[in-house]
Design a protein around this motif. Structure first.
Motif, PDB file in Angstrom:
ATOM      1  N   ILE A  16      -1.580 -12.281  -2.666  1.00 14.24           N
ATOM      2  CA  ILE A  16      -1.713 -11.809  -1.288  1.00 14.24           C
ATOM      3  C   ILE A  16      -1.098 -12.864  -0.375  1.00 14.24           C
ATOM      4  O   ILE A  16      -1.472 -14.027  -0.426  1.00 14.24           O
ATOM      5  CB  ILE A  16      -3.198 -11.573  -0.922  1.00 14.24           C
ATOM      6  CG1 ILE A  16      -3.822 -10.534  -1.850  1.00 14.24           C
ATOM      7  CG2 ILE A  16      -3.339 -11.173   0.540  1.00 14.24           C
ATOM      8  CD1 ILE A  16      -3.213  -9.165  -1.796  1.00 14.24           C
ATOM      9  N   PHE A  17      -0.143 -12.439   0.472  1.00 16.24           N
ATOM     10  CA  PHE A  17       0.548 -13.366   1.375  1.00 16.24           C
ATOM     11  C   PHE A  17      -0.100 -13.442   2.746  1.00 16.24           C
ATOM     12  O   PHE A  17      -0.058 -14.479   3.398  1.00 16.24           O
ATOM     13  CB  PHE A  17       2.011 -12.958   1.543  1.00 16.24           C
ATOM     14  CG  PHE A  17       2.783 -12.909   0.247  1.00 16.24           C
ATOM     15  CD1 PHE A  17       2.823 -13.990  -0.610  1.00 16.24           C
ATOM     16  CD2 PHE A  17       3.467 -11.763  -0.121  1.00 16.24           C
ATOM     17  CE1 PHE A  17       3.526 -13.944  -1.800  1.00 16.24           C
ATOM     18  CE2 PHE A  17       4.175 -11.702  -1.311  1.00 16.24           C
ATOM     19  CZ  PHE A  17       4.209 -12.796  -2.148  1.00 16.24           C
ATOM     20  N   THR A  18      -0.662 -12.341   3.217  1.00 15.27           N
ATOM     21  CA  THR A  18      -1.265 -12.335   4.545  1.00 15.27           C
ATOM     22  C   THR A  18      -2.364 -11.289   4.621  1.00 15.27           C
ATOM     23  O   THR A  18      -2.325 -10.288   3.906  1.00 15.27           O
ATOM     24  CB  THR A  18      -0.207 -12.069   5.642  1.00 15.27           C
ATOM     25  OG1 THR A  18      -0.787 -12.268   6.925  1.00 15.27           O
ATOM     26  CG2 THR A  18       0.352 -10.662   5.571  1.00 15.27           C
ATOM     27  N   VAL A  19      -3.344 -11.553   5.469  1.00 13.27           N
ATOM     28  CA  VAL A  19      -4.446 -10.615   5.700  1.00 13.27           C
ATOM     29  C   VAL A  19      -4.612 -10.470   7.202  1.00 13.27           C
ATOM     30  O   VAL A  19      -4.609 -11.465   7.936  1.00 13.27           O
ATOM     31  CB  VAL A  19      -5.761 -11.136   5.067  1.00 13.27           C
ATOM     32  CG1 VAL A  19      -6.926 -10.220   5.401  1.00 13.27           C
ATOM     33  CG2 VAL A  19      -5.603 -11.307   3.567  1.00 13.27           C
ATOM     34  N   THR A  20      -4.747  -9.234   7.673  1.00 13.08           N
ATOM     35  CA  THR A  20      -4.965  -8.996   9.089  1.00 13.08           C
ATOM     36  C   THR A  20      -6.015  -7.908   9.258  1.00 13.08           C
ATOM     37  O   THR A  20      -6.244  -7.106   8.354  1.00 13.08           O
ATOM     38  CB  THR A  20      -3.643  -8.617   9.805  1.00 13.08           C
ATOM     39  OG1 THR A  20      -3.835  -8.657  11.211  1.00 13.08           O
ATOM     40  CG2 THR A  20      -3.152  -7.235   9.401  1.00 13.08           C
ATOM     41  N   ALA A  29      -4.156  -6.191   3.602  1.00 11.69           N
ATOM     42  CA  ALA A  29      -3.752  -7.341   2.799  1.00 11.69           C
ATOM     43  C   ALA A  29      -2.369  -7.054   2.218  1.00 11.69           C
ATOM     44  O   ALA A  29      -2.198  -6.120   1.432  1.00 11.69           O
ATOM     45  CB  ALA A  29      -4.751  -7.588   1.685  1.00 11.69           C
ATOM     46  N   GLY A  31       1.019  -8.195   0.046  1.00  6.63           N
ATOM     47  CA  GLY A  31       1.354  -9.092  -1.050  1.00  6.63           C
ATOM     48  C   GLY A  31       2.526  -8.616  -1.878  1.00  6.63           C
ATOM     49  O   GLY A  31       3.311  -7.772  -1.443  1.00  6.63           O
ATOM     50  N   TRP A  61       5.451  -9.450   3.176  1.00  8.55           N
ATOM     51  CA  TRP A  61       5.050 -10.803   3.567  1.00  8.55           C
ATOM     52  C   TRP A  61       4.202 -10.851   4.830  1.00  8.55           C
ATOM     53  O   TRP A  61       3.550 -11.849   5.099  1.00  8.55           O
ATOM     54  CB  TRP A  61       6.284 -11.678   3.750  1.00  8.55           C
ATOM     55  CG  TRP A  61       6.927 -11.993   2.447  1.00  8.55           C
ATOM     56  CD1 TRP A  61       7.799 -11.190   1.752  1.00  8.55           C
ATOM     57  CD2 TRP A  61       6.733 -13.144   1.653  1.00  8.55           C
ATOM     58  NE1 TRP A  61       8.154 -11.794   0.574  1.00  8.55           N
ATOM     59  CE2 TRP A  61       7.519 -13.003   0.485  1.00  8.55           C
ATOM     60  CE3 TRP A  61       5.977 -14.301   1.803  1.00  8.55           C
ATOM     61  CZ2 TRP A  61       7.566 -13.956  -0.506  1.00  8.55           C
ATOM     62  CZ3 TRP A  61       6.026 -15.257   0.812  1.00  8.55           C
ATOM     63  CH2 TRP A  61       6.811 -15.080  -0.329  1.00  8.55           C
ATOM     64  N   ALA A  62       4.214  -9.768   5.616  1.00  6.51           N
ATOM     65  CA  ALA A  62       3.465  -9.782   6.866  1.00  6.51           C
ATOM     66  C   ALA A  62       2.997  -8.372   7.205  1.00  6.51           C
ATOM     67  O   ALA A  62       3.667  -7.393   6.876  1.00  6.51           O
ATOM     68  CB  ALA A  62       4.328 -10.324   8.002  1.00  6.51           C
ATOM     69  N   ARG A  64       1.003  -6.580  10.720  1.00  6.39           N
ATOM     70  CA  ARG A  64       0.396  -6.790  12.037  1.00  6.39           C
ATOM     71  C   ARG A  64       0.271  -5.453  12.766  1.00  6.39           C
ATOM     72  O   ARG A  64       1.145  -4.620  12.693  1.00  6.39           O
ATOM     73  CB  ARG A  64       1.255  -7.714  12.914  1.00  6.39           C
ATOM     74  CG  ARG A  64       1.343  -9.131  12.430  1.00  6.39           C
ATOM     75  CD  ARG A  64       0.040  -9.865  12.664  1.00  6.39           C
ATOM     76  NE  ARG A  64       0.125 -11.234  12.227  1.00  6.39           N
ATOM     77  CZ  ARG A  64      -0.276 -11.673  11.051  1.00  6.39           C
ATOM     78  NH1 ARG A  64      -0.768 -10.851  10.179  1.00  6.39           N
ATOM     79  NH2 ARG A  64      -0.198 -12.939  10.729  1.00  6.39           N
TER      80      ARG A  64
END
Length: 76
Positions: A16-20, A29, A31, A61-62, A64
């Motif tokens: 997992i690269f990012t969580v928002t 999440a 990834g 990777w992101a 938002r």
């Protein structure tokens, strides 16, 4: 407050690269195996998004939220 849980929803070898968190309190999440979206505020049910759902790549990777209900994904 979001608390990490056992990763039963995660696939073997997944990173997992990012969580928002969106305005509805759902967790996203991103990834190397797509994007996981919690379907409830407790994080007990999850949905996986992949290229079959319209993602450009499985490696995301992101993630938002820009407007209510609008999630943008970032790729490399």
């Amino acid at each position: 407050e979001w608390q990490p849980r056992a990763a039963a929803w995660r696939e073997a070898g997944e990173t997992i690269f990012t969580v928002t968190e969106d305005r509805e309190g759902r967790i996203w999440a991103a990834g190397n195996r797509g994007v996981l979206q919690s379907l409830d505020a407790r994080g007990e049910r999850w949905r996986r998004w992949t290229e079959k759902d319209g993602l450009q790549s499985r490696a995301v990777w992101a993630a938002r939220e820009t407007r209510p209900g609008e999630i943008w994904m970032g790729y490399m």
